[in-house]
Write a protein that holds these residues in place. Structure first.
Motif, PDB file in Angstrom:
ATOM      1  N   GLN A 156       0.976  -1.196  -0.440  1.00 34.04           N
ATOM      2  CA  GLN A 156      -0.011  -0.024  -0.566  1.00 34.04           C
ATOM      3  C   GLN A 156       0.454   1.060  -0.039  1.00 34.04           C
ATOM      4  O   GLN A 156      -0.119   2.425  -0.028  1.00 34.04           O
ATOM      5  N   LYS A 157       2.427   1.460   0.022  1.00 32.76           N
ATOM      6  CA  LYS A 157       3.329   2.022   0.480  1.00 32.76           C
ATOM      7  C   LYS A 157       3.273   2.848  -0.675  1.00 32.76           C
ATOM      8  O   LYS A 157       3.228   4.212  -1.112  1.00 32.76           O
ATOM      9  N   PRO A 158       3.521   2.117  -1.857  1.00 32.95           N
ATOM     10  CA  PRO A 158       3.213   2.871  -3.759  1.00 32.95           C
ATOM     11  C   PRO A 158       2.497   3.377  -3.867  1.00 32.95           C
ATOM     12  O   PRO A 158       1.861   3.069  -4.987  1.00 32.95           O
ATOM     13  N   LYS A 159       1.721   4.697  -3.621  1.00 38.13           N
ATOM     14  CA  LYS A 159       0.359   5.040  -3.893  1.00 38.13           C
ATOM     15  C   LYS A 159       0.598   5.474  -4.840  1.00 38.13           C
ATOM     16  O   LYS A 159      -1.150   5.290  -5.825  1.00 38.13           O
ATOM     17  N   LYS A 160       1.257   5.476  -5.818  1.00 38.77           N
ATOM     18  CA  LYS A 160       1.089   6.275  -7.085  1.00 38.77           C
ATOM     19  C   LYS A 160       1.096   5.383  -8.086  1.00 38.77           C
ATOM     20  O   LYS A 160       0.049   5.134  -8.806  1.00 38.77           O
ATOM     21  N   LEU A 161       1.527   4.328  -7.311  1.00 41.29           N
ATOM     22  CA  LEU A 161       1.125   2.926  -8.628  1.00 41.29           C
ATOM     23  C   LEU A 161      -0.190   2.124  -8.377  1.00 41.29           C
ATOM     24  O   LEU A 161      -0.481   1.210  -9.106  1.00 41.29           O
ATOM     25  N   LEU A 162      -0.542   1.661  -7.097  1.00 42.93           N
ATOM     26  CA  LEU A 162      -1.766   0.756  -7.106  1.00 42.93           C
ATOM     27  C   LEU A 162      -3.089   1.379  -8.207  1.00 42.93           C
ATOM     28  O   LEU A 162      -3.538   0.326  -8.584  1.00 42.93           O
ATOM     29  N   ASN A 163      -3.477   2.538  -8.797  1.00 45.33           N
ATOM     30  CA  ASN A 163      -3.830   3.014  -9.076  1.00 45.33           C
ATOM     31  C   ASN A 163      -3.916   2.791 -10.694  1.00 45.33           C
ATOM     32  O   ASN A 163      -4.493   3.219 -11.707  1.00 45.33           O
ATOM     33  N   MET A 164      -2.522   2.439 -11.010  1.00 44.79           N
ATOM     34  CA  MET A 164      -2.531   2.451 -13.163  1.00 44.79           C
ATOM     35  C   MET A 164      -2.568   1.265 -13.218  1.00 44.79           C
ATOM     36  O   MET A 164      -2.701  -0.007 -12.775  1.00 44.79           O
ATOM     37  N   ASP A 165      -2.317   1.489 -14.273  1.00 49.61           N
ATOM     38  CA  ASP A 165      -2.898   0.282 -15.189  1.00 49.61           C
ATOM     39  C   ASP A 165      -1.353  -0.255 -15.031  1.00 49.61           C
ATOM     40  O   ASP A 165      -0.389   0.291 -15.425  1.00 49.61           O
ATOM     41  N   ILE A 166      -1.506  -1.624 -15.031  1.00 51.77           N
ATOM     42  CA  ILE A 166      -0.424  -2.550 -14.747  1.00 51.77           C
ATOM     43  C   ILE A 166       0.814  -2.490 -16.283  1.00 51.77           C
ATOM     44  O   ILE A 166       1.878  -2.436 -16.101  1.00 51.77           O
ATOM     45  N   SER A 167       0.250  -2.023 -17.432  1.00 51.56           N
ATOM     46  CA  SER A 167       0.911  -2.187 -18.335  1.00 51.56           C
ATOM     47  C   SER A 167       1.300  -1.411 -18.551  1.00 51.56           C
ATOM     48  O   SER A 167       2.659  -0.584 -20.317  1.00 51.56           O
ATOM     49  N   LYS A 168       0.915   0.364 -18.211  1.00 54.19           N
ATOM     50  CA  LYS A 168       1.727   1.571 -18.114  1.00 54.19           C
ATOM     51  C   LYS A 168       2.683   1.963 -17.785  1.00 54.19           C
ATOM     52  O   LYS A 168       3.234   2.586 -17.129  1.00 54.19           O
ATOM     53  N   ILE A 169       3.045   0.834 -16.825  1.00 50.79           N
ATOM     54  CA  ILE A 169       3.789   1.395 -15.383  1.00 50.79           C
ATOM     55  C   ILE A 169       5.148   1.381 -16.052  1.00 50.79           C
ATOM     56  O   ILE A 169       5.119   0.637 -16.978  1.00 50.79           O
ATOM     57  N   THR A 170       6.083   2.585 -15.841  1.00 49.03           N
ATOM     58  CA  THR A 170       7.232   2.320 -16.603  1.00 49.03           C
ATOM     59  C   THR A 170       8.296   1.822 -15.756  1.00 49.03           C
ATOM     60  O   THR A 170       7.906   1.864 -13.854  1.00 49.03           O
ATOM     61  N   THR A 171       9.570   1.689 -15.406  1.00 54.82           N
ATOM     62  CA  THR A 171      10.863   0.770 -14.187  1.00 54.82           C
ATOM     63  C   THR A 171      10.608   2.981 -13.642  1.00 54.82           C
ATOM     64  O   THR A 171      11.212   2.673 -12.892  1.00 54.82           O
ATOM     65  N   LEU A 172      10.745   3.733 -14.847  1.00 55.59           N
ATOM     66  CA  LEU A 172      10.983   4.776 -13.240  1.00 55.59           C
ATOM     67  C   LEU A 172       9.811   5.453 -12.625  1.00 55.59           C
ATOM     68  O   LEU A 172      10.452   5.875 -11.784  1.00 55.59           O
ATOM     69  N   ASP A 173       8.667   4.754 -12.788  1.00 54.45           N
ATOM     70  CA  ASP A 173       7.982   5.055 -11.735  1.00 54.45           C
ATOM     71  C   ASP A 173       8.248   4.316 -10.540  1.00 54.45           C
ATOM     72  O   ASP A 173       7.953   4.008  -9.689  1.00 54.45           O
ATOM     73  N   ILE A 174       8.776   2.977 -10.519  1.00 53.91           N
ATOM     74  CA  ILE A 174       8.751   1.922  -9.391  1.00 53.91           C
ATOM     75  C   ILE A 174       9.955   2.622  -9.140  1.00 53.91           C
ATOM     76  O   ILE A 174       9.844   2.601  -7.392  1.00 53.91           O
ATOM     77  N   ILE A 175      11.456   2.814  -9.571  1.00 54.59           N
ATOM     78  CA  ILE A 175      12.181   3.521  -8.933  1.00 54.59           C
ATOM     79  C   ILE A 175      11.273   4.357  -8.015  1.00 54.59           C
ATOM     80  O   ILE A 175      12.264   4.819  -7.282  1.00 54.59           O
ATOM     81  N   GLU A 176      11.442   5.253  -8.899  1.00 53.02           N
ATOM     82  CA  GLU A 176      10.752   6.114  -7.944  1.00 53.02           C
ATOM     83  C   GLU A 176       9.678   6.025  -6.845  1.00 53.02           C
ATOM     84  O   GLU A 176      10.326   7.160  -5.788  1.00 53.02           O
ATOM     85  N   ALA A 177       8.769   5.352  -7.442  1.00 57.88           N
ATOM     86  CA  ALA A 177       8.083   4.458  -6.085  1.00 57.88           C
ATOM     87  C   ALA A 177       8.659   4.111  -4.621  1.00 57.88           C
ATOM     88  O   ALA A 177       8.789   4.595  -3.689  1.00 57.88           O
ATOM     89  N   ILE A 178       9.983   3.334  -5.187  1.00 57.71           N
ATOM     90  CA  ILE A 178      10.585   2.622  -3.808  1.00 57.71           C
ATOM     91  C   ILE A 178      11.890   3.550  -3.413  1.00 57.71           C
ATOM     92  O   ILE A 178      12.528   3.490  -2.221  1.00 57.71           O
ATOM     93  N   LYS A 179      11.865   4.461  -4.142  1.00 59.69           N
ATOM     94  CA  LYS A 179      13.138   6.063  -3.656  1.00 59.69           C
ATOM     95  C   LYS A 179      12.794   6.845  -2.198  1.00 59.69           C
ATOM     96  O   LYS A 179      12.977   6.809  -1.750  1.00 59.69           O
ATOM     97  N   GLU A 180      11.358   6.488  -2.971  1.00 56.09           N
ATOM     98  CA  GLU A 180      10.636   7.487  -1.200  1.00 56.09           C
ATOM     99  C   GLU A 180      10.842   6.844   0.050  1.00 56.09           C
ATOM    100  O   GLU A 180      10.674   7.212   0.959  1.00 56.09           O
ATOM    101  N   PHE A 181      11.450   5.206   0.046  1.00 58.42           N
ATOM    102  CA  PHE A 181      11.622   5.356   1.198  1.00 58.42           C
ATOM    103  C   PHE A 181      13.006   4.515   1.763  1.00 58.42           C
ATOM    104  O   PHE A 181      13.617   3.566   2.650  1.00 58.42           O
ATOM    105  N   GLU A 182      13.525   5.182   1.137  1.00 60.86           N
ATOM    106  CA  GLU A 182      15.386   5.305   1.293  1.00 60.86           C
ATOM    107  C   GLU A 182      15.488   5.715   2.687  1.00 60.86           C
ATOM    108  O   GLU A 182      15.930   6.950   3.052  1.00 60.86           O
ATOM    109  N   ASN A 183      15.153   5.095   4.054  1.00 65.51           N
ATOM    110  CA  ASN A 183      15.729   6.048   4.620  1.00 65.51           C
ATOM    111  C   ASN A 183      16.494   4.654   5.996  1.00 65.51           C
ATOM    112  O   ASN A 183      16.625   5.230   6.920  1.00 65.51           O
ATOM    113  N   GLY A 184      17.246   4.050   5.191  1.00 63.45           N
ATOM    114  CA  GLY A 184      18.213   3.408   6.354  1.00 63.45           C
ATOM    115  C   GLY A 184      17.980   2.086   6.682  1.00 63.45           C
ATOM    116  O   GLY A 184      18.339   1.341   6.862  1.00 63.45           O
TER     117      GLY A 184
END
Length: 213
Positions: free
Chosen positions: A118-146
């Motif tokens: 549930q954390k990558p809220k941007k991805l949740l409502n996106m069409d799976i076929s339209k998500i890019t690698t950049l979308d995934i990277i940006e979503a995960i980088k939000e949680f780089e807190n050690g």
């Protein structure tokens, strides 16, 4: 295969087993996937074109509505449309993955994975076929807190894509985790290495007369 379209009564009578199984609901490619939990999910399947797409859960979607959606998908497929842009969201597929995993994992593990997905809220409502690698990277980088959250989240997202291989390619294989995200720093704690120091510690422990808090 059913010679006649499945009725609501027949659909409700389908019993769960210890394995996932599918039944045909109509001539237009509507299938129902029955989970070990008893939950039932509608899918559109076309073997000629090697397509299987999620439609929704029985209860959220009626059998008649699912038949309409499947008929529309079949018509669009015959007209040459690429059904891979079908509106199946990452969130829907994440829920389906958790449903599948619930047959073998403890409820506490499923709850933990659900919170993570549930954390990558941007991805949740996106069409799976339209998500890019950049979308995934940006979503995960939000949680780089050690913490190890990024690595665990990346692994779960990869699992969602693997479970959706009938819909889209697993684009997480294009991401080199080691060179994309920050590594978690390992905490090194001091330790005794000299025999004399270890012996002194053991004597101190043996002679200690206080209380353990």
């Amino acid at each position: 295969m059913h010679k006649k379209p499945m009725t609501d009564k027949e659909l409700k009578s389908l019993k769960p087993t210890d394995k996932i199984y599918r039944k045909s609901c109509s001539y237009c490619g509507l299938m129902v996937r029955v989970m070990p939990s008893g939950n039932k999910y509608f899918e559109f399947e076309n073997k000629a074109n090697k397509i299987r797409l999620a439609i929704g859960e029985y209860g959220d979607i009626s059998l008649n509505k699912a038949k309409e959606i499947a008929f529309d998908m079949l018509s669009r497929l015959k007209s040459g449309e690429n059904l891979k842009n079908s509106g199946v969201t990452f969130g829907t597929l994440a829920d389906r993955l958790l449903e599948i995993k619930s047959a073998t994992l403890a409820p506490s593990s499923i709850k933990r994975d659900r919170i993570l997905l549930q954390k990558p809220k941007k991805l949740l409502n996106m069409d799976i076929s339209k998500i890019t690698t950049l979308d995934i990277i940006e979503a995960i980088k939000e949680f780089e807190n050690g913490s190890d959250t990024p690595k665990r989240l990346f692994n779960l997202i990869s699992q969602v894509y693997k479970s959706a291989s009938h819909i889209t390619r697993n684009i997480t294989t294009d991401i080199n985790y080691k060179y994309t995200f920050k590594s978690v720093s390992k905490q090194n704690y001091p330790t005794l290495t000299k025999t004399s120091d270890i012996k002194a510690l053991m004597i101190s422990i043996d002679e200690y007369n206080g209380y353990i808090l």
